[in-house]
Design an enzyme around this catalytic site. Structure first.
Site: not given
Ligand code: FCB
Length: 479
Positions: A86, A130, A175, A307, A309, A384
């Site tokens: 990607r 992006h 995002e 995405n 985290y 992500e």
């Molecule tokens: C996301 C972004 C990516 C990267 C990660 C850690 O928000 O899409 O570009 O910075 O965080």
């Protein structure tokens, strides 16, 4: 064998044959070559060159020099056995000022990248946006200007014409939450505007760009099995234990409206949620939503990119104790939460990554299940997931990064469990292939499974890359 461990450290879990294992990057974070082959400046060039905006004054001028090293980076992807890659396309490489005839040299770079992927049997997943908006469009108001959505559609059309015979999957926006609320609300991202009204205006114009962009892509793409998507950083939101139930549910509802339903509403259901409009009535009257816009935005997609985290934990601020703001997106004079500044983001239990984000694979599993319940017909793709940790160092040609291996193991386990519970998850793109320019944090945060020495541009596989290669080749979570 599955032991169903509560810490998500099972090994041996097997992924289906058609599950797509890949890795992700983004143009401004890796390409460098900021002034080459007709590339115009983007808002991130301007922002990163503004003193005080980026840690250490870092910029993406050189980054990973990927623009010049694309062939060897492709070989690296093949060495890892990636099944998909990607990447994002830099709009100002295609249209230096965001309008007019496309720049053949810019498109040719992505053509070489896509061909190189296909030659190596890797599925190209292309993101159109992006975050690197041409600066010339920002000078006209950027995402607060409705016209930017129409310019985006023209850009999408040109890219579709050039690459639409080969790209396997398209993502319109990465995002949009960050583009709108961090770019125009809190101002910690480019273009650094701090206005709640501007942020909500940007939300709508980004949604409009998604819909118009999809339609433009569909009119120019020719590959028959092409899939279309958008990528959202759906927030996994929990109520704070120390607050009463009403305070928790009100805070969760408000943040869910701003962070999640402001995008899934128009994109997937064809309407802005009424509670979002009510919560933000003091900020804007939403008159920028014109008749017919929601029909333009609500285009069918094949996959929703997610995405993930970390999680956030919230409650309503009681107005007394000092208010914490642990939303994981940096401290600023502006607000990333227009109309809901009375929501408090509380510090969550660790462990944490180097970003200060709490590690929560259980939140990942829950988020996927919640999304599936909300949109049962919509396949999902992790576009992500990954982590930054301090201390990645090359010693004798190796980089030991046990924390990243553990993070990935636990999140792949969470994804696998969600699939066992019925979630239609099609693939997983690890963030990131390479250490890179981490926005406001510059080069201080390393997310790569491949280490980059920024002095020499030497690439070194971290242990996590070896671990991932084993996962991909065996399709089982390694021991
Ligand atoms: C996301 C972004 C990516 C990267 C990660 C850690 O928000 O899409 O570009 O910075 O965080």
């Amino acid at each position: 064998m599955t032991d169903g461990s509560p810490d998500y450290r099972d090994s041996g879990l097997e992924f289906p044959a058609d599950f797509v294992f890949g890795s992700a990057t983004a143009s401004y974070q890796i390409e460098g070559a900021a002034h080459e082959d007709g590339r115009g400046p983007s808002i991130w060039d301007t922002f990163s060159h503004t003193p005080g905006k980026i840690v250490n004054g870092d910029t993406g001028d050189v980054a990973d020099d990927h623009y010049h090293r694309v062939e060897s980076d492709l070989d690296l992807m093949a060495e890892l056995g990636l099944e998909s890659y990607r990447f994002s396309i830099a709009w100002p490489r295609v249209q230096a000022e965001g309008t007019g005839a496309p720049n053949d040299k810019g498109l040719a770079f992505y053509g070489r990248l896509v061909d190189g992927l296909l030659e190596r049997g890797i599925r190209p997943i292309a993101t159109l946006y992006h975050w690197d908006l041409p600066q010339a469009l920002e000078d006209l108001g950027g995402w607060t200007n409705r016209d930017t959505a129409y310019r985006f559609a023209d850009y999408a059309h040109h890219v579709g014409e050039a690459l639409g015979d080969r790209v396997a999957m398209w993502t319109t926006l990465n995002e949009p939450w960050c583009s709108a609320y961090l770019g125009y609300g809190s101002g910690v991202h480019a273009p650094g505007v701090t206005s709640g009204r501007a942020a909500l205006t940007a939300v709508h114009h980004l949604n409009l760009a998604h819909g118009l962009g999809l339609t433009a892509l569909r009119s120019s793409v020719t590959r028959p099995d092409t899939e279309y998507s958008a990528t959202l950083n759906i927030h996994m939101i929990r109520g704070a234990d120390d607050a009463d139930v009403d305070s928790q549910s009100e805070a969760v509802r408000r943040i869910d409206a701003l962070a999640n339903r402001a995008f899934t509403g128009p994109m997937l259901l064809g309407a802005y949620p009424q509670d979002l409009l009510d919560d933000t009535a003091n900020v804007t009257d939403w008159q920028f939503v014109r008749p017919g816009d929601l029909e333009l935005i609500n285009q069918p997609i094949d996959v929703l990119g997610v995405n993930y985290y970390s999680t956030v934990t919230v409650k309503m601020w009681d107005g007394h104790a000092p208010r914490s703001n642990a939303d994981g997106h940096g401290v600023s004079t502006g607000s990333a939460w227009p109309g809901s500044e009375n929501v408090e983001f509380v510090q969550q239990a660790g462990p944490y990554t180097a970003m200060g984000w709490n590690i929560a694979p259980d939140g990942f599993e829950q988020l996927l299940i919640d999304l599936h319940q909300q949109f049962p017909e919509l396949p999902l793709m992790i576009t992500e997931n990954g982590a930054a940790f301090d201390g990645d160092e090359v010693v004798d040609g190796r980089v030991h990064d046990p924390e990243r291996v553990d993070y990935l193991r636990r999140h792949f386990t969470a994804a696998h469990r969600a699939m066992q519970r019925g979630v239609d998850l099609r693939g997983y793109q690890v963030w990131s292939l390479l250490d890179n320019f981490e926005w406001a944090y510059g080069y201080t945060k390393r997310f790569g499974i491949v280490h980059v020495d920024y002095e020499t541009q030497q690439r070194t596989l971290k242990d996590s890359a070896h671990w991932y290669r084993e996962l991909i080749s065996s399709r089982r979570i390694p021991q």
